[in-house]
Write an enzyme that holds these catalytic residues in place. Sequence first.
Site, PDB file in Angstrom:
ATOM      1  N   ILE A 129       0.879  -1.335   0.101  1.00  0.00           N
ATOM      2  CA  ILE A 129       0.163   0.013  -0.142  1.00  0.00           C
ATOM      3  C   ILE A 129       1.067   1.365   0.145  1.00  0.00           C
ATOM      4  O   ILE A 129       1.739   1.406   0.821  1.00  0.00           O
ATOM      5  CB  ILE A 129      -0.923   0.069   1.388  1.00  0.00           C
ATOM      6  CG1 ILE A 129      -1.734  -1.214   1.393  1.00  0.00           C
ATOM      7  CG2 ILE A 129      -1.882   1.150   1.186  1.00  0.00           C
ATOM      8  CD1 ILE A 129      -2.246  -1.445   2.796  1.00  0.00           C
ATOM      9  N   GLY A 130       0.987   1.990  -0.933  1.00  0.00           N
ATOM     10  CA  GLY A 130       1.530   3.339  -1.143  1.00  0.00           C
ATOM     11  C   GLY A 130       0.955   4.465  -0.659  1.00  0.00           C
ATOM     12  O   GLY A 130       0.717   5.296  -1.768  1.00  0.00           O
ATOM     13  N   THR A 164       4.487  -1.423   4.178  1.00  0.00           N
ATOM     14  CA  THR A 164       4.651  -2.935   4.796  1.00  0.00           C
ATOM     15  C   THR A 164       4.786  -3.716   3.486  1.00  0.00           C
ATOM     16  O   THR A 164       4.285  -3.695   2.528  1.00  0.00           O
ATOM     17  CB  THR A 164       3.461  -3.109   5.375  1.00  0.00           C
ATOM     18  OG1 THR A 164       3.348  -2.470   6.492  1.00  0.00           O
ATOM     19  CG2 THR A 164       3.587  -4.524   6.007  1.00  0.00           C
ATOM     20  N   GLU A 247     -10.046  -2.271   4.031  1.00  0.00           N
ATOM     21  CA  GLU A 247      -9.025  -2.357   5.142  1.00  0.00           C
ATOM     22  C   GLU A 247      -9.327  -2.494   6.411  1.00  0.00           C
ATOM     23  O   GLU A 247      -8.469  -3.011   7.182  1.00  0.00           O
ATOM     24  CB  GLU A 247      -7.954  -1.318   4.650  1.00  0.00           C
ATOM     25  CG  GLU A 247      -6.510  -1.571   5.613  1.00  0.00           C
ATOM     26  CD  GLU A 247      -5.633  -0.156   5.151  1.00  0.00           C
ATOM     27  OE1 GLU A 247      -5.695   0.565   4.138  1.00  0.00           O
ATOM     28  OE2 GLU A 247      -4.689  -0.072   6.023  1.00  0.00           O
TER      29      GLU A 247
HETATM   30  C1  LIG Z   1       3.128  -1.233  11.348  1.00  0.00           C
HETATM   31  C2  LIG Z   1       2.868  -0.271  10.376  1.00  0.00           C
HETATM   32  C3  LIG Z   1       2.561  -0.391   9.203  1.00  0.00           C
HETATM   33  C4  LIG Z   1       2.130   0.252   8.285  1.00  0.00           C
HETATM   34  N1  LIG Z   1       1.985   0.187   6.784  1.00  0.00           N
HETATM   35  C5  LIG Z   1       1.824   1.129   6.020  1.00  0.00           C
HETATM   36  C6  LIG Z   1       1.824   0.676   4.687  1.00  0.00           C
HETATM   37  O1  LIG Z   1       1.944  -0.378   4.133  1.00  0.00           O
HETATM   38  N2  LIG Z   1       1.484   1.603   3.688  1.00  0.00           N
HETATM   39  C7  LIG Z   1       1.235   2.869   4.224  1.00  0.00           C
HETATM   40  O2  LIG Z   1       0.951   3.823   3.300  1.00  0.00           O
HETATM   41  N3  LIG Z   1       1.188   3.429   5.360  1.00  0.00           N
HETATM   42  C8  LIG Z   1       1.506   2.397   6.427  1.00  0.00           C
HETATM   43  N4  LIG Z   1       1.533   2.552   7.765  1.00  0.00           N
HETATM   44  C9  LIG Z   1       1.507   4.011   8.140  1.00  0.00           C
HETATM   45  C10 LIG Z   1       0.126   4.446   8.725  1.00  0.00           C
HETATM   46  O3  LIG Z   1      -0.963   4.578   7.966  1.00  0.00           O
HETATM   47  C11 LIG Z   1       0.192   5.731   9.640  1.00  0.00           C
HETATM   48  O4  LIG Z   1       1.107   5.484  10.412  1.00  0.00           O
HETATM   49  C12 LIG Z   1      -0.955   6.313   9.890  1.00  0.00           C
HETATM   50  O5  LIG Z   1      -1.791   6.779   8.888  1.00  0.00           O
HETATM   51  C13 LIG Z   1      -0.902   7.531  10.827  1.00  0.00           C
HETATM   52  O6  LIG Z   1       0.165   8.404  10.263  1.00  0.00           O
HETATM   53  P1  LIG Z   1       1.457   8.942  11.277  1.00  0.00           P
HETATM   54  O7  LIG Z   1       2.073   7.625  11.571  1.00  0.00           O
HETATM   55  O8  LIG Z   1       2.050   9.715  10.120  1.00  0.00           O
HETATM   56  O9  LIG Z   1       0.769   9.722  12.579  1.00  0.00           O
HETATM   57  P2  LIG Z   1       0.579  11.233  12.505  1.00  0.00           P
HETATM   58  O10 LIG Z   1      -0.505  11.398  11.501  1.00  0.00           O
HETATM   59  O11 LIG Z   1       1.756  12.026  12.372  1.00  0.00           O
HETATM   60  O12 LIG Z   1      -0.179  11.193  13.952  1.00  0.00           O
HETATM   61  C14 LIG Z   1       0.477  11.575  15.047  1.00  0.00           C
HETATM   62  C15 LIG Z   1      -0.741  11.418  16.240  1.00  0.00           C
HETATM   63  O13 LIG Z   1      -1.335  12.550  15.746  1.00  0.00           O
HETATM   64  C16 LIG Z   1      -2.750  12.286  15.903  1.00  0.00           C
HETATM   65  N5  LIG Z   1      -3.757  12.983  14.889  1.00  0.00           N
HETATM   66  C17 LIG Z   1      -3.166  13.281  13.639  1.00  0.00           C
HETATM   67  N6  LIG Z   1      -4.137  14.074  13.051  1.00  0.00           N
HETATM   68  C18 LIG Z   1      -5.215  14.157  14.057  1.00  0.00           C
HETATM   69  C19 LIG Z   1      -6.240  14.841  13.925  1.00  0.00           C
HETATM   70  N7  LIG Z   1      -6.758  15.363  12.960  1.00  0.00           N
HETATM   71  N8  LIG Z   1      -7.161  14.847  14.987  1.00  0.00           N
HETATM   72  C20 LIG Z   1      -6.646  14.031  16.325  1.00  0.00           C
HETATM   73  N9  LIG Z   1      -5.417  13.467  16.263  1.00  0.00           N
HETATM   74  C21 LIG Z   1      -4.521  13.492  15.374  1.00  0.00           C
HETATM   75  C22 LIG Z   1      -2.833  10.801  15.416  1.00  0.00           C
HETATM   76  O14 LIG Z   1      -3.925  10.007  15.623  1.00  0.00           O
HETATM   77  C23 LIG Z   1      -1.589  10.250  16.205  1.00  0.00           C
HETATM   78  O15 LIG Z   1      -1.877   9.810  17.583  1.00  0.00           O
HETATM   79  C24 LIG Z   1       1.766   1.817   8.795  1.00  0.00           C
HETATM   80  C25 LIG Z   1       2.070   2.071  10.152  1.00  0.00           C
HETATM   81  C26 LIG Z   1       2.439   0.979  10.913  1.00  0.00           C
HETATM   82  C27 LIG Z   1       2.641   1.420  12.375  1.00  0.00           C
END
Ligand SMILES: Cc1cc2nc3c(=O)[nH]c(=O)nc-3n(C[C@H](O)[C@H](O)[C@H](O)COP(=O)(O)OP(=O)(O)OC[C@H]3O[C@@H](n4cnc5c(N)ncnc54)[C@H](O)[C@@H]3O)c2cc1C
Lengths: 379, 355
Positions: A129-130, A164, A247
């Site tokens: 997933i990109g 992933t 998903e």
């Molecule tokens: C094990 C693992 C596998 C993954 N695999 C993939 C993958 O294959 N492909 C892919 O594209 N992504 C993948 N991800 C990424 C995942 O989709 C993101 O981690 C997720 O969307 C959250 O983004 P971030 O980590 O940048 O957190 P951030 O968005 O930076 O969030 C940090 C904190 O702020 C909070 N926050 C952010 N915005 C708001 C808001 N509007 N209101 C309230 N709180 C907020 C969040 O809830 C979180 O607690 C993976 C993540 C993990 C941990």
Amino acid sequence: MPLGFELVELTADERALQQEVREFLARELPRGSFEPGLGMDNPSDRGFSKRLAQRGWVGMAIPKRYGGHERGAVYRFIVVEELLRWGAPIHHHWTADRQSAQVILKFGTEEQKQRFIPAICAGELGFSIGLSEPDAGSDLAAIKTRAVKVDGGWQVNGTKVWTTGAHETDWFIMLCRTSDAEDRHDGLSQLLVDLHSPGVQINAIPFLDGGHHFNEVVLTDVFVPDDLLVGEEGRGWLQTGSELSFERGGPDRLLSPWLLVEEFLREHEGTPLGERATATLGWAVARFWGIRQLSIAVNRMIDQGRAPAAESALVKDMATRFEQDVIEAVRQLVEVSPSLESGSLFERLLARSVLAGPSYTIRGGTTEVLVGVVSKGLR
Amino acid sequence: MTTTTADELLVDTARKVFIETCTFEVVEAAERDGWAAGVWEAVAGVGLPWVGVPEAVGGVGGTLADALAVLRLAGQHSAPIPLAETGLLAGWLLASAGLPVGQGPATVVPGSARDSLSLGGGRLTGTAFGVPWASAVERIVLLVEDGGRWKVGSIAAVDAEVERSLNLAGEPRDTITLDGVPVELAPTDVDAAAFERRGALTRVVLMAGALDAMSRLTLDYTAGREQFGRPVARFQLVQEHLVHCAQDAALVGIAADAASRAAVLGDASFEIAAAKALASRAATTATRAAHQAHGAMGMTREYALHHLSRRLWAWRSEFGDEHRWNNEVGTAAIAAGADELYPLVANGSDRRTRT
Ligand SMILES: Cc1cc2nc3c(=O)[nH]c(=O)nc-3n(C[C@H](O)[C@H](O)[C@H](O)COP(=O)(O)OP(=O)(O)OC[C@H]3O[C@@H](n4cnc5c(N)ncnc54)[C@H](O)[C@@H]3O)c2cc1C
């Protein structure tokens, strides 16, 4: 409006299927013959994916003319819940089967369907997933990866992160910006990208347990031919939204710590457990049972042609918070310091789940973001 | 063929009756007066208390599924009458023993560790606690052991000395004292465990109704209540309360459906235990979220939230609290063993008979 979840009653055929999968696993993948994983974090095994496909257990919710089995989402649920709870190595085809094939089916061209879906259903093609980028996590519309129109296709530059399995899979469906628009949700498109294309560099991002699960995918002047644009140019945002109901609502969001509970029981078989452990076990089993009913209900909605975005977010949030609670509850039943090197499978699973647990409520949409999605549906 | 779905016409009728009769004022007055004659007459007038009780013993027929669907609506509307007790509990016990159900409201002795009832020469003596609506019913039914086997006993309520007592929701949960009261007795195949399960099933279904209503009420209130220039439902932390409440309502709703369905089909021991464990827990978490989202308004007698929250607090302990039922589920899990644990979750009580 509270959301309507309808109880799904399994038919005689569906029960027979359940039995068939259980017998297949006991025969083909007996306990003790492999290191079982935690739900969808299970290892990747192309051979096993192919064997499942030969049984008709990949592409179950895909039409026959594309190599699928036209059995629907509930049928798929029944098969995959058994695979997940067994800890079977399903990772290779997991994402392709769960969502990528669905996206291509729903939005792709006829040529794309012919090209990709039968290979996914055969257990051959694995997808990643990109979506996420360094500056775009929850706020996905902030992505910067850009595809510029060139002769015969698109030239892509940008960086995806947390991808992933990209080091093991073959393709990903990538969200990128194809034009600038006043509303930043417009101008986004989905492209099918061959992860072996020139200009695609895959760098491991080490997981906190030292393992290799996710990656940084750097795209430098990657050429993507026109015929790999999925759906309509500029409509990528809406398409991605629909992808997320596939998903989010499934049994993979519930069963990550299942084996932990099962192995706890197995390792204590024959020893009296005492009231606290009995009650904890009962609490966990009751909740697995209840949330499973909600999850299967979401899949029935998908079979009815609905896009249960709020329902699947509701279930995903509840299920993943429960997953974390289970790990902590089981941990407190045993007096061990969990170790990845332990000789006991239960203790290895405990160690792995303590380390991976925090990701359950982050990947696939964070708890906080899901609350927003559910709230919209409740209005 | 066993019908697992309720009759729609009946459910519509019941809904109308509850909407018309169970207004805020009526539910309040019932608590003050100890009885809601208007509600009872309307509900009894269309036969609802005896739905699911066979006509042969004086019921109105219909299925268990019908009765449970009606009870869910009663929970949704805080109906202040012994609906679960009259048909699903007393009527069921009486029918199991071939005894007539009679007219008017009836109740059962739930059975507590403090009870001291004893049977001798066809008469009952002693005290029983927490008897729902004993002060308002015509018949009190109980399960007694007599000569090594289970029997259903039925006494006229006027023969009992009743000391009034209330649960947290202000529903009568009286103490009855019997002094050589004549009892009609007949053998039954219901035992204490089956009776407790049946009681727990009624509470699960009532709680599913109440949680659904509480979730709706909280959504409506927070959409209308404005602070800082916008509806409080727009604040993320409030949304989290709304979502948690809706999750509990959805979880208990589907657990009640599954337990009801299993009960209609036969052995529902696992499903009822699991559903009551979930419902009693959800009563705690959902009321906390709903109250928090309501602010002070939820704490006044003049607003309807307490009709639901106080009932949930009462019902979560009746016929076994979450600890008691977690233990039951845990015991079933241990009995199933590791290999059969997932089949227990996926297939429930009938995993051996119908796979
Ligand atoms: C094990 C693992 C596998 C993954 N695999 C993939 C993958 O294959 N492909 C892919 O594209 N992504 C993948 N991800 C990424 C995942 O989709 C993101 O981690 C997720 O969307 C959250 O983004 P971030 O980590 O940048 O957190 P951030 O968005 O930076 O969030 C940090 C904190 O702020 C909070 N926050 C952010 N915005 C708001 C808001 N509007 N209101 C309230 N709180 C907020 C969040 O809830 C979180 O607690 C993976 C993540 C993990 C941990």
